[in-house]
Every structure is written in structure tokens, then in C-alpha cells.
Enzyme design. Structure first.
Site, PDB file in Angstrom:
ATOM      1  N   ASP A 357       0.705  -1.071  -0.001  1.00  0.00           N
ATOM      2  CA  ASP A 357       0.061   0.069   0.003  1.00  0.00           C
ATOM      3  C   ASP A 357       0.902   1.238  -0.014  1.00  0.00           C
ATOM      4  O   ASP A 357       1.823   1.324   0.308  1.00  0.00           O
ATOM      5  CB  ASP A 357      -0.753  -0.003   1.320  1.00  0.00           C
ATOM      6  CG  ASP A 357      -1.526   1.422   1.382  1.00  0.00           C
ATOM      7  OD1 ASP A 357      -2.480   1.641   0.483  1.00  0.00           O
ATOM      8  OD2 ASP A 357      -1.289   2.199   2.185  1.00  0.00           O
ATOM      9  N   GLU A 412       1.142  -0.527  -5.301  1.00  0.00           N
ATOM     10  CA  GLU A 412       0.146   0.358  -5.555  1.00  0.00           C
ATOM     11  C   GLU A 412       0.944   1.751  -5.676  1.00  0.00           C
ATOM     12  O   GLU A 412       1.200   2.452  -4.752  1.00  0.00           O
ATOM     13  CB  GLU A 412      -1.001   0.481  -4.335  1.00  0.00           C
ATOM     14  CG  GLU A 412      -2.035   1.546  -4.494  1.00  0.00           C
ATOM     15  CD  GLU A 412      -2.359   2.270  -3.254  1.00  0.00           C
ATOM     16  OE1 GLU A 412      -3.599   2.450  -3.215  1.00  0.00           O
ATOM     17  OE2 GLU A 412      -1.737   2.285  -2.341  1.00  0.00           O
TER      18      GLU A 412
END
EC number: 2.4.1.18
Length: 702
Positions: A357, A412
Site C-alpha cells: 500500500d 500500489e
């Protein structure tokens, strides 16, 4: 003519610098062959690779290698010894003193002091009882007590805690010593890495249709069979690393080594992963190493009484937008902590990889805030890049792929940094995939801002195919981001309030519901077929889940009404949600048979603006889309690379998908030697309005 002057001693020109970079980075030549525009930045790749290699070398010199270095969880925290004693170890460089307290000591804060070691480490050995049983039993509560240099007495949870719980209405979490006598034993081996990655993005807590926090056991029994039936071969689990604030969606981590106790015990999470493996499904963890919660009493922040320790001190240590703390990736002990965390989830819970993330925030000192990335390569190099964070990501990928070569890592990153998904041996970041984050934005833009007849086919194709050569992408039409409160899912953009009143099969199609169901299927199929080398769906969106996602918080009176997934809707035979579910299932199953995600990028032969048609070939299949809201086309010529007989293998207009049954699946389509749209053969098809077809050459199949 006089010969050119030789360069002065020590002078290096561009060619010399390129040669030096090629000499230092083993496979840089391959990277520059793939993307020649990176040649001016060869020195950047050289510097990154040399720094990465130096850190690996230093770890080898000082720690005996990354294998040993990444086992920090075997000594830090608290551990039962073979003699029944307890060994405890912490890193608290800013502390004046460190103590262990808990139920075992009647919460006496100073009865068990740690001994100070070098480099800010502290250790404690607690002998066993006379009967050789440990003084600290499984399930007992603990705290680390820190005395700061300013004289404060601070109660903390060990950064290495394996299990923490929040009881009743307590504000803070309690650290529980987790050492069960009969730990879960994995029964099934890890599945091999899928050739085509079809990801079901999941959140355990919202996986029930009831307004409550669902459990690991509920997910194992009720959701895993659905995922298997739908044809997904990978689960991405969100919000597993412990987070004090449920509404953070798992992105404000407080305990990095603890599986969230909201859903059950560590052993129940292991059973979930093991059961998925028994179904041939790999499981990825949504890992958050980009930042950490600001909580101090039950988080990493201010652990030793200073604002540094695991984080940058001062303003650099705070993310202004997320209001969270930022790791100091150049710190030796922070590297040990984070790399050990990677290994912990791979080894203890048998996860098969990670979705990292917030990678954009890690890669740049500006954290991507206020930045619009235009694709200019200068945006990806220079002083704005946080090379310490990039080196950490290279190390994390190196570790995961060294321990388990079939590990899968996904970045990401919204910036599109070149070589992020290239091997570290090329000077790249080492990720296997990146998320194709522009695709969902494009679909939302079209639905919000354009009439159907004004959709630009060329722009859709460009967005779906705009990815770096040989860097694999995970495509998705929508993820959890689009499901959150304040946004709308594709289904809700398409059908809005009519989803509450007109989804019954007993009622006639309204224009809104008809349009919504047909476009929902088409958007997902063209994204699946054209958008990448992997595909992702957020749980519930496969059947057009009707509501946004909103976790209990003060702003909604702590309601769980929107923090759930109503799978009961697709199970109801009288509702149209089942049609979207059926289509998603058969789309995935066809990909499993034909493997278009693992095939080379598609050849797009047509993107016709007036007709609103798109055709392309991939994995020997012929994909045909008619996005026109009202026009159907008879005897529509479509180009193909091969002659022979074609049959329909997927038809979005079929009755089982909520379509209008305008196509005869017994029809044979014959490709003749008639060049069309740059293809040597072509065939004639009937393509109704708002329909997507996949044709397969049955001669080649046979």
C-alpha cells in the site's frame, strides 16, 4: 583535420558514465533495451543498485546475511525458552530504562527491568517457576514500561506483539502473550503461482450481510466457497495487520506483527489461509509499510519516549494528509523490523505475497501530494526520489522472492515510476505487478461526465493499453476505493436509486436498469480482456453491490449498516443481481481455460467512433464490443489473424446474464481470406447494441 582532444584525467562523458553503469548493474543493458528512454538515467539505476548491494553486503557482514537479519521476530518481543523461562528483547534507543509488567507481576511496573545492550537494545530473562512452567502463561496481559530521559513513565505495547485485543469499551488495546500449547498446523501446501492472476479483494470484517464484524471462521466457511465458484485464484486480504481504528480500512497500523483480533485468533486466520490453499487459491496480504498510526499507547509512535525511534523526527516524520508517522528507512533497526515483518507473514501465516500500500508516498519526498505525474521521465529521478525507501522496497522484494520464488508482490503506485516492476538485477524495484490505477478513474469519468453516445472508443483503448512494456499490470474497473462512502460503485453510477426498486425479475426492465446491467458486464469484460496481465475485483462488486461502504464512526452514529456485503442479494433467485454474478463467474472461468491475462498484449484491430465498436484479439480469442446505446449491426465485418470456424464462447446478451438473447449460439462464423483493419482474414457477425462477445476459433482449438 586535427584529432579531437583527449578528455582530461578524471573527466567522464555520457558514454563513459553509461559504460560504468552497465558494468555495475548486472542486467541494466536489458532494461535499457526494453526502454531506451531510460538511458539518460543509467547513473540513477547504478546508484540505486550499488546502494541496494551495499546494504545487502553490510547485512551479510554484520548480521550473517538477510536470512538471519529478517528473523527479528525470533528474538525481539517475548519468547518461551526450552527451559521454561521467558526471553524478552526490545529496541528503545531513546529510553532511560525498560521494564516488563503485566498480570504475571501484579502490574508492578519496575519488578522486571531489562538490561541495556549496545545499539539501543535491551534484554530480559525471566526464569521459570519451580515446576519449570513459564511465569508468563499463554493469554496473559503484558505491557512494556519505558522510563524516558525526561523522567516520564510510559506504558507501551511491544512493536513485536503477536496478538492484541481491545476489551469492552476500552480506548486502547491490550497486549496478550500468544503462545498456545496446540498451535494450528498447516495441512496443505502452497499453490503454485498462477499463470493468470484473478484477484478477489476482500475484507473479513465486512464479509457478512449482517450489520456486525464478521469473523475469520465466517469468511472461511461462507466466502471462500463463493470466491472459488466465481473463478478467482487469488485473494487479497485487507485490514489484517492490527489497526486501532476500524474505519481506517486497515491503513492506520498499530501492531505490525499482530493479526487483527476483531475477527478472531491468529490460529483462525491460519485456518483461513490453509483452506484457501486447499482450494488452489493463493492469498496476498495488503501490507502497509508506507506509514504507521500516530497512536503511542498501543502503536509504534513515541515507543521509547522520543519522536524518532522508528520514524523520522520533526516534520519529515509526519504525513500531512494521512496524519500518520513516516518510517526512517535508512535505519538499521527499522530495516530489521520491516523485513522481519515481511518474513513473518510469509512464514507464520503462509501468505503467498503482498500488495504494498501507498508505494507512491514511499517513493518520493513529496509523497505524491499535489503532484500530477505527466509521464516526463525527469519526474521519476533526482532529489525528489526517496532512495532509502526505494532501497527498502528492493530489499523487501528480494527477500520475498528469495524465500519463496513463487511469491507475488504488487505495487500500489499512481506515479507510474519506470522499472518499478523490473527485476532488481536490472536496477528495478523488483515488484511482479503494479496496479493499473488510471483505469477505474476513466470509467468513473465516462459515467459522470459523458453521454453514452459521446464515449470515445480510442480513449478507452488508450487507457486500457497504456502500460510499460514488460511491466505487468493488474487491471480493475473498480476496487475498494470506489466503494467507499463519498464515492459510488460502477453499479450505483449506472443504476442509482433504481437498484432499490427495480431489480426484481418479476418487474419489466426499465431503461435505467437495462442500461446498467448491460454496461456493467461490458466494462468489466473489456477491462479484464484488454487492461493488464492480472485482474482485480472488490468483494460484492461482481454482482453490482448496491451501496457504498461506510465503517462505523461518529459521523454515522457508529452504524454497521453500510459496513457489510449483502451476498444474500445474489442468492435471491428473484433478483437481477444473480445475472451479474453469473457473468463474472463465467468470464473468469473462460480466462482460466484460455489464459488471456498471461498472453501477450492484445492486438486492437478496430476502435470505431461512429459505430462505438471495439474489437481485439488476445490468446487466440476474438473480443467484440458494441457500446452503441441503440444501434445493432448485422453482417458486421471483423478482422482476425486466423482462418477457420468461430463459435461464441461468451455472450453478454445471454439470458443467464440478464441479456436479451439476440444471438444464436449455434451459429458458426467462418473467417475468409478478406483483409480487414490490417488483419489477413475477416468474418461477418451480428452484434446487437450494448453487447460484448468473445469468439473462439474452434478449428485451432481442435
Amino acid at each position: 583535420m586535427a584529432a579531437p582532444a583527449a578528455p582530461a584525467a578524471g573527466e567522464t562523458g555520457p558514454d563513459a558514465r553509461l559504460e560504468a553503469a552497465l558494468a555495475d548493474v548486472p542486467e541494466l543493458a536489458r532494461l535499457l533495451e526494453i526502454d531506451p528512454y531510460l538511458k539518460p538515467f543509467a547513473a540513477d539505476f547504478q546508484r540505486r543498485y550499488k546502494k541496494f548491494s551495499q546494504v545487502l553486503h553490510d547485512i551479510g557482514e554484520n548480521e550473517g546475511g538477510i536470512d538471519k537479519f529478517s528473523r527479528g521476530y525470533e528474538s525481539f518481543g517475548i519468547h518461551r525458552c526450552s527451559d521454561g523461562g521467558i526471553y524478552c528483547k526490545e529496541w528503545a534507543p531513546g529510553a532511560e530504562g525498560v521494564f516488563l509488567t503485566g498480570e504475571f507481576s501484579g502490574w508492578n511496573p519496575f519488578s522486571h527491568p531489562y538490561k541495556k545492550l549496545e545499539y539501543g537494545k535491551w534484554e530480559l530473562y525471566i526464569p521459570p517457576k519451580q515446576n519449570k512452567s513459564p511465569l508468563i502463561p499463554h493469554g496473559s496481559k503484558l505491557k512494556v514500561v519505558i522510563t524516558s530521559k525526561s523522567g516520564e513513565i510510559l506504558y507501551r505495547i511491544s512493536p513485536w506483539a503477536k496478538y492484541v485485543v481491545r476489551e469492552n469499551n476500552n480506548v486502547n488495546y491490550d497486549w496478550i502473550h500468544w503462545a498456545p500449547e496446540d498451535p494450528y498446523k498447516f495441512k496443505h501446501s502452497r499453490p503454485k503461482k498462477p499463470r493468470s492472476l484473478r484477484i478477489y479483494e476482500s475484507h473479513v470484517g465486512i464479509s457478512s450481510h449482517e450489520g456486525k464484524i464478521a469473523s475469520y471462521k465466517h469468511f472461511t466457511s461462507n466466502v471462500l466457497p463463493r470466491i472459488k465458484d466465481l473463478g478467482y485464484n487469488c485473494i487479497q486480504l485487507m485490514a489484517i495487520m492490527e489497526h486501532a481504528y476500524y474505519a481506517s480500512f486497515g491503513y492506520q497500523i498499530t501492531s505490525f506483527f499482530a493479526a487483527s483480533s476483531r475477527y478472531g485468533t491468529p490460529e483462525e486466520l491460519k485456518e483461513l489461509v490453509d483452506t484457501a490453499h486447499s482450494m488452489g487459491i493463493v492469498v496476498l496480504l495488503d501490507v502497509v509499510h508506507s506509514h504507521a498510526s500516530k497512536n503511542s499507547e498501543d502503536g509504534l509512535n513515541m515507543f521509547d519516549g522520543t519522536d524518532s525511534c522508528y520514524f523520522h523526527s520533526g516534520p519529515r516524520g509526519t504525513h500531512d494528509l494521512w496524519d500518520s508517522r513516516l518510517f526512517i528507512y535508512s535505519s538499521w533497526e527499522v530495516l530489521r523490523f520491516l523485513l522481519s515483518n515481511i518474513r513473518w507473514w510469509l512464514e507464520e501465516y503462509c501468505f503467498d505475497g503482498f500488495r504494498f500500500d501507498g508505494v507512491t508516498s514511499m517513493l518520493y519526498h513529496h509523497h505524491g501530494m499535489g503532484q500530477g505525474f505527466s509521464g516526463d521521465y525527469n519526474e521519476y529521478f533526482g532529489l525528489q526520489v526517496d532512495e532509502d525507501a526505494l532501497i527498502y522496497l528492493m530489499l523487501a522484494n528480494h527477500l520475498a522472492h528469495t524465500l519463496y520464488p513463487d511469491s507475488i508482490t504488487i505495487a500500489e503506485d499512481v506515479s507510474g515510476m519506470p522499472a518499478l516492476c523490473s527485476p532488481t538485477s536490472q536496477g528495478g524495484g523488483g515488484f511482479d505487478y503494479r496496479l493499473a490505477m488510471a483505469i477505474p478513474d476513466k470509467w468513473i469519468q465516462l459515467l459522470k461526465e459523458f453521454k453514452d453516445e459521446d464515449w470515445n472508443m480510442g480513449n478507452i483503448v488508450y487507457t486500457l493499453t497504456n502500460r510499460r512494456y514488460l511491466e505487468k499490470c493488474v487491471a480493475y474497473a473498480e476496487s475498494h476505493d470506489q466503494a467507499l462512502v463519498g464515492d459510488k460503485t460502477l453499479a450505483f453510477w449506472l443504476m442509482d436509486a433504481e437498484m432499490y426498486t427495480n431489480m426484481s425479475v418479476l418487474a419489466p426492465f426499465t431503461p435505467v436498469i437495462d442500461r446498467g446491467i448491460q454496461l456493467h458486464k461490458m466494462i468489466r469484460l473489456i477491462t479484464h480482456g484488454l487492461g493488464g496481465e492480472g485482474y482485480l475485483n472488490f468483494m460484492g462488486n461482481e454482482f453490482g453491490h448496491p451501496e457504498w461502504l461506510d465503517f462505523p464512526r461518529k459521523g454515522n452514529n457508529e452504524s454497521y449498516h453500510y459496513a457489510r456485503r449483502q451476498f444474500n442479494l445474489t442468492d435471491d433467485d428473484l433478483l437481477r443481481y444473480k445475472f451479474l454474478n453469473n457473468f463474472d463467474r463465467d468470464m473468469n472461468r473462460l480466462e482460466e481455460r484460455c489464459g488471456w491475462l498471461s498472453a501477450p498484449q492484445a492486438y486492437v484491430s478496430e476502435k470505431h467512433e461512429a459505430n462505438k465498436t471495439i474489437t481485439f484479439e488476445r490468446a487466440g480469442l476474438l473480443f467484440i464490443f458494441n457500446f452503441h446505446p441503440s444501434k445493432s449491426y448485422t453482417d458486421y465485418r471483423v478482422g482476425t489473424a486466423t482462418p477457420g470456424k468461430f463459435k461464441i464462447v461468451l455472450d453478454s446478451d445471454a439470458a443467464e446474464y440478464g441479456g436479451h438473447q439476440r444471438l444464436d449460439h449455434n451459429t458458426n462464423y467462418f473467417a475468409e481470406a478478406f483483409e480487414h483493419n490490417g488483419r489477413p482474414y475477416s468474418l461477418l457477425v451480428y452484434i446487437p447494441s450494448r453487447v460484448a462477445l468473445i469468439l473462439q476459433n474452434v478449428d485451432l482449438q481442435n
